[in-house]
Design a protein around this motif. Structure first.
Motif, PDB file in Angstrom:
ATOM      1  N   SER A  99       0.811  -1.209   0.000  1.00 23.04           N
ATOM      2  CA  SER A  99       0.000   0.000   0.000  1.00 23.04           C
ATOM      3  C   SER A  99       0.852   1.270   0.000  1.00 23.04           C
ATOM      4  O   SER A  99       0.489   2.245  -0.643  1.00 23.04           O
ATOM      5  CB  SER A  99      -0.989  -0.002   1.166  1.00 23.04           C
ATOM      6  OG  SER A  99      -0.321   0.026   2.386  1.00 23.04           O
ATOM      7  N   TRP A 100       1.973   1.262   0.688  1.00 22.37           N
ATOM      8  CA  TRP A 100       2.821   2.464   0.651  1.00 22.37           C
ATOM      9  C   TRP A 100       3.428   2.630  -0.728  1.00 22.37           C
ATOM     10  O   TRP A 100       3.551   3.743  -1.233  1.00 22.37           O
ATOM     11  CB  TRP A 100       3.856   2.474   1.777  1.00 22.37           C
ATOM     12  CG  TRP A 100       5.105   1.689   1.553  1.00 22.37           C
ATOM     13  CD1 TRP A 100       5.351   0.422   1.943  1.00 22.37           C
ATOM     14  CD2 TRP A 100       6.302   2.138   0.905  1.00 22.37           C
ATOM     15  NE1 TRP A 100       6.616   0.033   1.567  1.00 22.37           N
ATOM     16  CE2 TRP A 100       7.221   1.080   0.931  1.00 22.37           C
ATOM     17  CE3 TRP A 100       6.674   3.326   0.299  1.00 22.37           C
ATOM     18  CZ2 TRP A 100       8.489   1.163   0.379  1.00 22.37           C
ATOM     19  CZ3 TRP A 100       7.950   3.420  -0.253  1.00 22.37           C
ATOM     20  CH2 TRP A 100       8.839   2.341  -0.204  1.00 22.37           C
TER      21      TRP A 100
ATOM     22  N   SER B  37       0.739   4.033  -2.949  1.00 25.02           N
ATOM     23  CA  SER B  37       0.560   5.466  -2.692  1.00 25.02           C
ATOM     24  C   SER B  37       1.702   6.274  -3.300  1.00 25.02           C
ATOM     25  O   SER B  37       1.486   7.353  -3.855  1.00 25.02           O
ATOM     26  CB  SER B  37       0.474   5.741  -1.187  1.00 25.02           C
ATOM     27  OG  SER B  37      -0.708   5.210  -0.664  1.00 25.02           O
TER      28      SER B  37
ATOM     29  N   SER C 132      -1.048  12.037  -1.520  1.00 19.34           N
ATOM     30  CA  SER C 132      -0.683  10.650  -1.756  1.00 19.34           C
ATOM     31  C   SER C 132       0.731  10.346  -1.242  1.00 19.34           C
ATOM     32  O   SER C 132       0.978   9.293  -0.653  1.00 19.34           O
ATOM     33  CB  SER C 132      -0.785  10.338  -3.251  1.00 19.34           C
ATOM     34  OG  SER C 132      -0.594   8.973  -3.488  1.00 19.34           O
TER      35      SER C 132
ATOM     36  N   GLU D  79       0.734  10.194   2.521  1.00 22.28           N
ATOM     37  CA  GLU D  79       0.164   8.904   2.933  1.00 22.28           C
ATOM     38  C   GLU D  79       1.196   7.790   2.750  1.00 22.28           C
ATOM     39  O   GLU D  79       1.343   6.921   3.610  1.00 22.28           O
ATOM     40  CB  GLU D  79      -1.100   8.607   2.122  1.00 22.28           C
ATOM     41  CG  GLU D  79      -1.810   7.348   2.529  1.00 22.28           C
ATOM     42  CD  GLU D  79      -2.340   7.366   3.956  1.00 22.28           C
ATOM     43  OE1 GLU D  79      -2.495   6.270   4.535  1.00 22.28           O
ATOM     44  OE2 GLU D  79      -2.587   8.451   4.509  1.00 22.28           O
ATOM     45  N   ALA D  80       1.914   7.813   1.648  1.00 21.90           N
ATOM     46  CA  ALA D  80       2.955   6.808   1.407  1.00 21.90           C
ATOM     47  C   ALA D  80       4.018   6.869   2.496  1.00 21.90           C
ATOM     48  O   ALA D  80       4.472   5.829   2.996  1.00 21.90           O
ATOM     49  CB  ALA D  80       3.587   7.022   0.029  1.00 21.90           C
TER      50      ALA D  80
END
Length: 149
Positions: free
Chosen positions: A21-22, A25, A44, A47-48
């Motif tokens: 998920s990272w 992102s 984004s 978030e990453a």
């Protein structure tokens, strides 16, 4: 024993999902940046960074997106972080140059002068920093003259 494998399998799924998920992102953030969608790219990339494992530093990318979206204060913070997280003098110089550019945009000319000097201490051959140092000094002098009036 069966319970051990169930737990192990669960942990592997959780860790691979968060690791993916990272990266997703990050990929999305870079793609949005390339498309010129700097607000979304910034979100984004932040978030990453939150999801990324320890030791992964996305502050340079975050700084670039923040700068492009006009959030020069956040860009300055991110570029400072990028400068402090590298051992390579040329990269540190580039990041200090970016700190100075962010300060220049905020009209904090004295701070920009100091940041460009730091960029040149890290890499004396950084001609962009040398040029911008002269510009920041010129603007600082003009600002000081206007304040005297």
């Amino acid at each position: 024993m069966k319970q051990f494998f169930v737990i192990l399998s669960f942990l592997m799924v959780v860790f691979s999902t968060s690791a993916q998920s990272w990266r997703d992102s990050l990929k999305q953030g870079k793609s949005l940046y390339e498309e010129g969608k700097y607000d979304q790219a910034y979100e984004s990339l932040v978030e990453a960074q939150k999801l990324a494992p320890e030791g992964v530093d996305l502050s340079k990318d975050i700084g670039n997106a923040a700068y492009r979206k006009g959030d020069y204060e956040m860009a300055e913070k991110a570029f400072r972080s990028a400068a402090s997280n590298t051992n390579e003098s040329e990269e540190a110089s580039r990041q200090w140059h970016n700190v100075g550019n962010s300060q220049l945009k905020r009209k904090d000319y004295q701070a920009a002068v100091e940041s460009y000097k730091e960029a040149l201490r890290k890499d004396p051959s950084n001609e962009n920093a040398r040029y911008n140092l002269a510009e920041a000094k010129r603007r600082l002098k003009k600002q000081q003259e206007q304040q005297k009036k």
